[in-house]
Structures are given as structure tokens and as C-alpha cells.
Motif scaffolding. Structure first.
Motif, PDB file in Angstrom:
ATOM      1  N   ALA A  61       0.814  -1.212   0.000  1.00  0.00           N
ATOM      2  CA  ALA A  61       0.000   0.000   0.000  1.00  0.00           C
ATOM      3  C   ALA A  61       0.847   1.261   0.000  1.00  0.00           C
ATOM      4  O   ALA A  61       0.480   2.268  -0.604  1.00  0.00           O
ATOM      5  N   ARG A  62       1.985   1.226   0.688  1.00  0.00           N
ATOM      6  CA  ARG A  62       2.849   2.405   0.737  1.00  0.00           C
ATOM      7  C   ARG A  62       3.353   2.758  -0.656  1.00  0.00           C
ATOM      8  O   ARG A  62       3.312   3.927  -1.074  1.00  0.00           O
ATOM      9  N   GLU A  63       3.845   1.771  -1.391  1.00  0.00           N
ATOM     10  CA  GLU A  63       4.295   2.017  -2.759  1.00  0.00           C
ATOM     11  C   GLU A  63       3.137   2.505  -3.624  1.00  0.00           C
ATOM     12  O   GLU A  63       3.296   3.414  -4.444  1.00  0.00           O
ATOM     13  N   ALA A  64       1.981   1.876  -3.443  1.00  0.00           N
ATOM     14  CA  ALA A  64       0.818   2.248  -4.245  1.00  0.00           C
ATOM     15  C   ALA A  64       0.443   3.700  -4.020  1.00  0.00           C
ATOM     16  O   ALA A  64       0.152   4.441  -4.966  1.00  0.00           O
ATOM     17  N   MET A  65       0.457   4.153  -2.776  1.00  0.00           N
ATOM     18  CA  MET A  65       0.076   5.525  -2.483  1.00  0.00           C
ATOM     19  C   MET A  65       1.050   6.518  -3.103  1.00  0.00           C
ATOM     20  O   MET A  65       0.648   7.578  -3.599  1.00  0.00           O
ATOM     21  N   THR A  66       2.333   6.171  -3.133  1.00  0.00           N
ATOM     22  CA  THR A  66       3.317   7.035  -3.782  1.00  0.00           C
ATOM     23  C   THR A  66       3.004   7.186  -5.263  1.00  0.00           C
ATOM     24  O   THR A  66       3.052   8.290  -5.817  1.00  0.00           O
ATOM     25  N   LEU A  67       2.654   6.079  -5.908  1.00  0.00           N
ATOM     26  CA  LEU A  67       2.328   6.120  -7.333  1.00  0.00           C
ATOM     27  C   LEU A  67       1.019   6.862  -7.577  1.00  0.00           C
ATOM     28  O   LEU A  67       0.894   7.618  -8.551  1.00  0.00           O
ATOM     29  N   ILE A  68       0.043   6.659  -6.711  1.00  0.00           N
ATOM     30  CA  ILE A  68      -1.246   7.337  -6.861  1.00  0.00           C
ATOM     31  C   ILE A  68      -1.090   8.842  -6.691  1.00  0.00           C
ATOM     32  O   ILE A  68      -1.753   9.637  -7.367  1.00  0.00           O
ATOM     33  N   ASN A  69      -0.199   9.254  -5.805  1.00  0.00           N
ATOM     34  CA  ASN A  69       0.049  10.686  -5.611  1.00  0.00           C
ATOM     35  C   ASN A  69       0.769  11.309  -6.804  1.00  0.00           C
ATOM     36  O   ASN A  69       0.690  12.519  -7.024  1.00  0.00           O
ATOM     37  N   ALA A  70       1.498  10.470  -7.560  1.00  0.00           N
ATOM     38  CA  ALA A  70       2.273  10.986  -8.693  1.00  0.00           C
ATOM     39  C   ALA A  70       1.481  11.008  -9.989  1.00  0.00           C
ATOM     40  O   ALA A  70       1.741  11.850 -10.857  1.00  0.00           O
ATOM     41  N   LEU A  71       0.507  10.102 -10.135  1.00  0.00           N
ATOM     42  CA  LEU A  71      -0.212   9.952 -11.397  1.00  0.00           C
ATOM     43  C   LEU A  71      -1.698   9.759 -11.150  1.00  0.00           C
ATOM     44  O   LEU A  71      -2.104   9.331 -10.061  1.00  0.00           O
ATOM     45  N   ASP A  72      -2.486  10.013 -12.181  1.00  0.00           N
ATOM     46  CA  ASP A  72      -3.914   9.716 -12.127  1.00  0.00           C
ATOM     47  C   ASP A  72      -4.165   8.370 -12.810  1.00  0.00           C
ATOM     48  O   ASP A  72      -3.765   8.174 -13.958  1.00  0.00           O
ATOM     49  N   TYR A  73      -4.817   7.474 -12.096  1.00  0.00           N
ATOM     50  CA  TYR A  73      -5.164   6.156 -12.632  1.00  0.00           C
ATOM     51  C   TYR A  73      -6.681   6.070 -12.781  1.00  0.00           C
ATOM     52  O   TYR A  73      -7.427   6.643 -11.981  1.00  0.00           O
ATOM     53  N   ASP A  74      -7.129   5.329 -13.781  1.00  0.00           N
ATOM     54  CA  ASP A  74      -8.561   5.068 -13.928  1.00  0.00           C
ATOM     55  C   ASP A  74      -9.008   3.942 -13.013  1.00  0.00           C
ATOM     56  O   ASP A  74     -10.135   3.951 -12.518  1.00  0.00           O
ATOM     57  N   VAL A  75      -8.132   2.958 -12.804  1.00  0.00           N
ATOM     58  CA  VAL A  75      -8.515   1.791 -12.007  1.00  0.00           C
ATOM     59  C   VAL A  75      -7.303   1.231 -11.283  1.00  0.00           C
ATOM     60  O   VAL A  75      -6.187   1.233 -11.813  1.00  0.00           O
ATOM     61  N   ILE A  76      -7.539   0.756 -10.069  1.00  0.00           N
ATOM     62  CA  ILE A  76      -6.523   0.047  -9.302  1.00  0.00           C
ATOM     63  C   ILE A  76      -6.998  -1.384  -9.109  1.00  0.00           C
ATOM     64  O   ILE A  76      -8.086  -1.609  -8.555  1.00  0.00           O
ATOM     65  N   PHE A  77      -6.222  -2.343  -9.579  1.00  0.00           N
ATOM     66  CA  PHE A  77      -6.480  -3.753  -9.312  1.00  0.00           C
ATOM     67  C   PHE A  77      -5.729  -4.082  -8.024  1.00  0.00           C
ATOM     68  O   PHE A  77      -4.497  -4.135  -8.004  1.00  0.00           O
ATOM     69  N   LEU A  78      -6.471  -4.303  -6.957  1.00  0.00           N
ATOM     70  CA  LEU A  78      -5.913  -4.237  -5.615  1.00  0.00           C
ATOM     71  C   LEU A  78      -6.092  -5.540  -4.843  1.00  0.00           C
ATOM     72  O   LEU A  78      -7.216  -6.023  -4.657  1.00  0.00           O
ATOM     73  N   ASP A  79      -4.977  -6.116  -4.401  1.00  0.00           N
ATOM     74  CA  ASP A  79      -5.015  -7.273  -3.510  1.00  0.00           C
ATOM     75  C   ASP A  79      -5.515  -6.814  -2.143  1.00  0.00           C
ATOM     76  O   ASP A  79      -5.365  -5.646  -1.773  1.00  0.00           O
ATOM     77  N   VAL A  80      -6.093  -7.726  -1.385  1.00  0.00           N
ATOM     78  CA  VAL A  80      -6.610  -7.366  -0.063  1.00  0.00           C
ATOM     79  C   VAL A  80      -5.564  -7.568   1.010  1.00  0.00           C
ATOM     80  O   VAL A  80      -5.213  -6.651   1.759  1.00  0.00           O
ATOM     81  N   GLN A  81      -5.020  -8.768   1.102  1.00  0.00           N
ATOM     82  CA  GLN A  81      -4.071  -9.088   2.164  1.00  0.00           C
ATOM     83  C   GLN A  81      -2.648  -8.816   1.704  1.00  0.00           C
ATOM     84  O   GLN A  81      -2.123  -9.496   0.832  1.00  0.00           O
ATOM     85  N   MET A  82      -2.052  -7.774   2.310  1.00  0.00           N
ATOM     86  CA  MET A  82      -0.681  -7.399   2.006  1.00  0.00           C
ATOM     87  C   MET A  82       0.005  -6.997   3.308  1.00  0.00           C
ATOM     88  O   MET A  82      -0.662  -6.632   4.276  1.00  0.00           O
ATOM     89  N   PRO A  83       1.331  -7.039   3.355  1.00  0.00           N
ATOM     90  CA  PRO A  83       2.039  -6.585   4.565  1.00  0.00           C
ATOM     91  C   PRO A  83       1.728  -5.120   4.862  1.00  0.00           C
ATOM     92  O   PRO A  83       1.629  -4.300   3.957  1.00  0.00           O
TER      93      PRO A  83
END
Length: 259
Positions: free
Chosen positions: A39-61
Motif C-alpha cells: 500500500a505504501r508504494e501504491a500511495m506514492t504512485l497514486i500521488n504521482a499519477l492519475d489512474y482510472d482503475v486500481i487492481f488491488l489485492d486485499v491481504q498485504m504486509p
């Protein structure tokens, strides 16, 4: 022409990301422009770019996918969320967020196709594709839809590095990955070459080949190659050589004012 769905894959398991990347590659209008392992990496990318969709796993560290999706509420641009998980018991929480869909691993091709169609319809509705066509000159996409990059987000040793554009010598693809070469270092980026072609300044960066983008201010020498192609020698520590395909020679000559 159909609009492209810009996708981010978030999953802590490499095989799962690669399998989903392969399945999504069957849809020409889906462009994967980012991957994250948590999630931490994902949030960095989301803050940098606009995405239409996130394919997101539920259980992550660390932060779960459910928690990440909830944290996106209230943003100016909120991407659609499709949960991809092996567990059925999170579905109620997922649709409370709300999620666009909830896919169970292994993902069936027909089921994924339904999800993509749902995403297409949602994007078309938000863009007003259902409205009557206007006569006269066709509307051009807003520049705000694909803002130009002012730095390039890269990775090395689990660290996120915002790289100034003038430090880039060239960018290249190798397998599924895209790398950025500086004077003495090589960094990974989650952007695709196509996205970088669209979002880097066209007066500074040149798509010399389907596998390369070159910073024209980092070119040391230009030499004819064969069959009408050219070679650029660059100013990095190794004096790398990058090919200019015959199809891109005209643009190269325009950039460098070559006769």
C-alpha cells in the motif's frame, strides 16, 4: 476511438502481478502504467499519477487493500477499485467502500472481461460519451487529463526516487520492466514507455526506437548505421549507444536541425 483505461496493479506476490498483467494485456484499451508491492508504494504512485482503475489485492504486509481503498476517499481524482483476492470473506467490506468489482483468484477470463466492460462504461459515462456529438471541429483532450511530468518517479533498493528530468540520459525497456539511465546509475520506473512518450517534454525527449527514449541534451554523437537507421552515442559514464530506427530518423533530424 475508445479511451484507454490507465491501470495500477497492487499485489505483494510477483507471480500474481505477472499473471494479472498477462490477462489484462488481452484488452487493447487497458494500459498498465504502474505496479506496486504494498500500500505504501501504491500511495506514492497514486500521488504521482492519475489512474482510472486500481487492481488491488486485499491481504498485504502493513496496510491492507481495504484500508488503502478507504484512504482514497475525498481525493480530487478517485480511481475505480477492483479487488483481486483469493478470499471471499472481504466482499462485503469491499462493496461498502464502494468497489467497482471483486474478483477471486484465479481469475476467469469471462469474469475479467465483464469487469473491463464495466470500467469502460463508467469512464465513458464520466467523460460524457453518451452525449450527442457536436458539429464542427472535434474536441481535443484536455491537457489536464495527462499532465506533463516535472520529475520521474524511480525506484532503487526499495526507495522511491523523484528524479529531475535533466538527469535522465535515456530510458529503455527490458522485458516487462522500464529502466532510467543517469550518468552513472540505472533505476527502475513503473511508467510504461508509451506513457513517458506522451508525458515527457517533446522538445527534450525523443522516442528513437520502440524500446528507447533519449534526452536529446545528453547526445554526444550521431552516426549513420545501416538500412537508413542511425546510432546515438550518449553522455553517460559508459557512453551508451542507442539506435534510431529508420521510422524515427526524420524526427531526429528535425530536433537536431540535420540536413
Amino acid at each position: 476511438m475508445s479511451m484507454v483505461l490507465r491501470a495500477l496493479i497492487v499485489d505483494d506476490e510477483y507471480p500474481a502481478r505477472m499473471e494479472l498483467r498477462y490477462q489484462l494485456s488481452q484488452f487493447p484499451d487497458v494500459e498498465i502504467i504502474g505496479e506496486a508491492t504494498n500500500a505504501r508504494e501504491a500511495m506514492t504512485l497514486i500521488n504521482a499519477l492519475d489512474y482510472d482503475v486500481i487492481f488491488l489485492d486485499v491481504q498485504m504486509p502493513g496496510m491492507t487493500g481495504i484500508e488503502l481503498a478507504r484512504s482514497l476517499k475525498g481525493r480530487a481524482v478517485v480511481p475505480k477499485v477492483v479487488f483481486v483476492t483469493a478470499y471471499e470473506n472481504y466482499a462485503v467490506s469491499a462493496f461498502e467502500i464502494p468497489a467497482t468489482d471483486y474478483l477471486l483468484k484465479p481469475i476467469e477470463a469471462d469474469r475479467l472481461a465483464e469487469t473491463i466492460q464495466r470500467l469502460r462504461e463508467a469512464k465513458a459515462a464520466s467523460a460524457g460519451e453518451g452525449r450527442p456529438e457536436k458539429t464542427g471541429e472535434a474536441e481535443r483532450p484536455s491537457a489536464e487529463a495527462r499532465p506533463q511530468l516535472s520529475f520521474l518517479l524511480c525506484e532503487k533498493d526499495d526507495k522511491q526516487i523523484p528524479l529531475p528530468l535533466n538527469e535522465i540520459v535515456y530510458i529503455f525497456s527490458e522485458g516487462y520492466n522500464v529502466y532510467v539511465q543517469t550518468y552513472s546509475d540505472r533505476l527502475l520506473t513503473r511508467h510504461t514507455l508509451q506513457e513517458l512518450t506522451e508525458r515527457l517534454p517533446s522538445t527534450q525527449f525523443f522516442r528513437s526506437h520502440r524500446s528507447y527514449i533519449v534526452n536529446i541534451y545528453q547526445v554526444k554523437e550521431i552516426s549513420p548505421y545501416f538500412n537508413g537507421a542511425y546510432i546515438m552515442k550518449l553522455k553517460d559514464k559508459e557512453h551508451s549507444e542507442v539506435i534510431v530506427s529508420r521510422a524515427n530518423v526524420k524526427r531526429m533530424k528535425e530536433l537536431f536541425s540535420l540536413g
